[in-house]
Design a protein around this motif. Structure first.
Motif, short mmCIF file in Angstrom:
data_model
loop_
_atom_site.label_atom_id
_atom_site.label_comp_id
_atom_site.label_asym_id
_atom_site.label_seq_id
_atom_site.Cartn_x
_atom_site.Cartn_y
_atom_site.Cartn_z
N PHE A 78 0.83 -1.21 0.00
CA PHE A 78 0.00 0.00 0.00
C PHE A 78 0.87 1.27 0.00
CE2 PHE A 78 -3.74 -2.43 1.98
CZ PHE A 78 -4.43 -2.45 0.79
N MET A 79 1.96 1.23 0.75
CA MET A 79 2.80 2.43 0.86
C MET A 79 3.76 2.54 -0.32
SD MET A 79 5.36 3.51 3.97
CE MET A 79 4.26 4.05 5.25
N GLY A 80 4.14 1.40 -0.87
CA GLY A 80 5.18 1.37 -1.90
C GLY A 80 6.47 0.86 -1.28
N THR A 81 7.13 -0.06 -2.00
CA THR A 81 8.28 -0.77 -1.42
C THR A 81 9.39 0.18 -0.96
OG1 THR A 81 7.79 -2.68 -2.76
CG2 THR A 81 10.03 -2.54 -1.90
N ASP A 82 9.75 1.13 -1.81
CA ASP A 82 10.88 2.00 -1.48
C ASP A 82 10.59 2.84 -0.23
OD1 ASP A 82 12.19 0.99 -3.61
OD2 ASP A 82 11.84 2.71 -4.93
N GLN A 137 -6.06 4.41 2.17
CA GLN A 137 -6.46 4.05 0.81
C GLN A 137 -7.50 5.02 0.27
OE1 GLN A 137 -6.00 1.09 3.16
NE2 GLN A 137 -4.07 1.77 2.29
N THR A 138 -8.26 5.62 1.18
CA THR A 138 -9.28 6.59 0.77
C THR A 138 -9.06 7.88 1.55
OG1 THR A 138 -10.71 5.66 2.48
CG2 THR A 138 -11.07 4.88 0.23
N ASP A 139 -9.47 8.98 0.94
CA ASP A 139 -9.30 10.28 1.60
C ASP A 139 -10.57 10.56 2.39
OD1 ASP A 139 -8.38 12.69 2.37
OD2 ASP A 139 -8.67 13.67 0.44
N ASP A 140 -10.65 9.99 3.58
CA ASP A 140 -11.91 10.02 4.34
C ASP A 140 -11.66 10.68 5.71
OD1 ASP A 140 -14.06 9.45 5.96
OD2 ASP A 140 -14.35 7.42 5.17
N CYS A 158 0.35 10.49 15.68
CA CYS A 158 -0.34 9.97 14.49
C CYS A 158 0.11 10.72 13.25
CB CYS A 158 -1.84 10.13 14.66
SG CYS A 158 -2.80 9.44 13.30
N GLU A 159 0.42 9.95 12.20
CA GLU A 159 0.74 10.57 10.91
C GLU A 159 -0.12 9.89 9.85
OE1 GLU A 159 4.86 10.19 9.75
OE2 GLU A 159 4.34 10.61 7.66
N VAL A 160 -0.70 10.68 8.95
CA VAL A 160 -1.51 10.10 7.87
C VAL A 160 -0.75 10.24 6.56
CG1 VAL A 160 -3.72 10.18 6.65
CG2 VAL A 160 -3.62 10.78 9.09
N ARG A 161 -0.64 9.13 5.82
CA ARG A 161 -0.06 9.19 4.48
C ARG A 161 -1.08 8.61 3.51
NH1 ARG A 161 6.27 7.19 5.12
NH2 ARG A 161 6.72 8.30 7.05
N TYR A 162 -1.63 9.45 2.68
CA TYR A 162 -2.60 8.97 1.69
C TYR A 162 -1.84 8.38 0.51
CZ TYR A 162 -6.04 8.95 -2.02
OH TYR A 162 -6.82 8.56 -3.06
N ARG A 163 -1.99 7.09 0.28
CA ARG A 163 -1.26 6.42 -0.80
C ARG A 163 -2.19 5.60 -1.70
NH1 ARG A 163 1.55 9.62 0.82
NH2 ARG A 163 3.68 9.52 1.65
N ALA A 164 -3.49 5.75 -1.52
CA ALA A 164 -4.48 4.98 -2.29
C ALA A 164 -4.10 3.49 -2.23
CB ALA A 164 -4.58 5.51 -3.71
N TYR A 165 -4.08 2.82 -3.40
CA TYR A 165 -3.83 1.37 -3.36
C TYR A 165 -2.39 1.00 -3.68
CZ TYR A 165 -8.74 1.00 -2.55
OH TYR A 165 -9.98 1.11 -1.99
#
Lengths: 181, 239
Positions: A78-82, A137-140, A158-165
């Motif tokens: 979800f976040m991306g490997t790198d 995954q969603t901007d909610d 708390c940290e939010v990282r919006y990364r969709a799928y």
């Protein structure tokens, strides 16, 4: 995700999410699913991370000839490997949540770890963590508020990282292209 | 009429046998305050710290371990029991050192680099200490240098490594390979543990054994130390 991309809908089979707490059950159960439904389908893909099976899931899938999305955790794809690798190396004390885990935080994390019965165990479980990262995954806004409440309950920033799928989208898009195309 | 419930147990009124039995129950139920009180009572009655440790605490945790293995107790209950034992150990530890309790062996233990999950490692440390091992706990997130420095400083019989994550467990091999490179691998018994591990993994990285829980770690450590001492003594006899 499939609707947005205009792709056909596959059949989806799931296992209980709380098996993350008993990972030894995952590989045999996935094998049963594959053998039970496999004959009815042209192709099967597994969209689970290793999820603590210690490589047993991949060893079983290799024997069954079934492909899995790469990565040890859903957090990674979800976040991306790198980004995930860099974050985990820089700050090993990050506790990750996804949309699903935020929605079911009380059942899977609080009740799953017994914190509803024994709140005093919180620091034993989470004392070494430094931060909760919600990989959205969603901007909610409602889920963001829920993630903040979860972090407060665990005593973490708390940290939010919006990364969709993330990498899941690319994997599913590729998987849904009919064989031979 | 008294406000106290009729079944209230007053620990100090129990005889030794009943009190030890009650401590096993209280450990099982994770009652730290009661365990601490009972430890003080037994010490005041003249019990040696070592006897309190083995007959009351370790035996109580052994029962907890069996029920955990059999699926009767779950992780939260085991952690509550461990927390209660920790309370008792805190009272006994300085006294054990003063009274010269028997030492079975020495262990250096820590979670590997990148891994901050120490619940299993802490359980193993406590049970090893309860079984008479001198435990040097390196804590979490240990690079190979920390292990090697600690081995040089403390000269233990055993090196214990713990990992909860699929991504961090391969680091155990990095540590073992570093020991091999320095030619000191065979000086130590290497035990590994953690949820995603298994025996095949332990064998593949060159560890001596995989320990699936704290009780197994204690038994394995005792067996391998005894085995090593037997072969050392046989080698000396031949020489």
């Amino acid at each position: 995700m499939l609707r947005t991309a205009g792709l056909p809908r596959p059949t989806i089979a799931c296992l209980p999410a709380h098996w993350h707490n008993t990972p030894e059950r995952i590989a045999p159960a996935v094998r049963e699913k594959i053998r039970g439904i496999g004959r009815n389908y042209e192709r099967i893909f597994v969209l689970y991370g290793d999820c603590g099976t210690g490589g047993e899931l991949d060893r079983m899938l290799e024997r069954e000839g079934v492909e899995r999305i790469p990565g040890p955790h859903c957090y990674q794809f979800f976040m991306g490997t790198d980004e995930f690798t860099e974050t985990a190396e820089r700050e090993p004390g990050c506790f990750y949540l996804t949309d699903y885990l935020v929605r079911h935080f009380d059942r899977l994390i609080v009740a799953g770890l017994g914190l509803d019965r024994y709140p005093e165990l919180r620091d034993m479980y989470f004392g070494n963590y430094t931060r909760l990262i919600y990989i959205a995954q969603t901007d909610d806004p409602a889920l963001r508020r829920k993630a903040q409440r979860a972090a407060d309950r665990l005593g973490l920033a708390c940290e939010v990282r919006y990364r969709a799928y993330g990498e899941l989208a690319a994997f599913v898009n590729r998987a849904m292209v009919p064989a031979g195309d | 009429m008294s406000d106290e419930p009729e079944d209230e147990i007053v620990l100090s009124e129990l005889d030794d046998g009943e009190l030890v039995q009650q401590m096993h129950d209280d450990l099982y139920d994770g009652l730290r305050d009661e365990i601490e009180e009972a430890v003080h009572i037994l010490l005041e009655r003249g019990w040696t710290p070592y006897r309190v440790l083995t007959e009351a605490l370790v035996e109580g945790m052994r029962i907890v371990g069996i029920d955990f293995r059999d699926g009767i107790l779950f992780v939260p209950e085991v952690l509550m029991a461990a927390n209660a034992m920790k309370g008792g150990m805190a009272i006994l530890r300085p006294l054990l050192a003063e009274t010269g309790a028997p030492q079975v062996g020495k262990m250096v233990i820590g979670t590997v680099k990148g891994d901050i999950h120490d619940i299993g490692k802490n359980l193993v440390s406590m049970m090893m200490e309860g079984a008479g091992f001198d435990v040097i706990d390196l804590g979490i997130n240990n690079p190979v240098e920390s292990y090697i420095d600690a081995l040089a400083e403390h000269q233990p019989d055993i090196l214990g490594m713990s990992a909860l994550l699929t991504t961090t467990m391969p680091y155990m091999k990095v540590v073992i390979d570093a020991l091999k490179e320095k030619g000191i691998r065979d000086n130590y018994i290497v035990l590994v543990g953690g949820a995603p591990l298994n025996e095949a993994f332990a064998e593949s990285i060159g560890a001596d054994a995989y320990c699936r829980d704290a009780a197994v770690a204690v038994e394995t450590a005792k067996e391998l130390i005894a085995e090593r001492r037997r072969s050392n003594s046989a080698a000396m006899n031949v020489a």
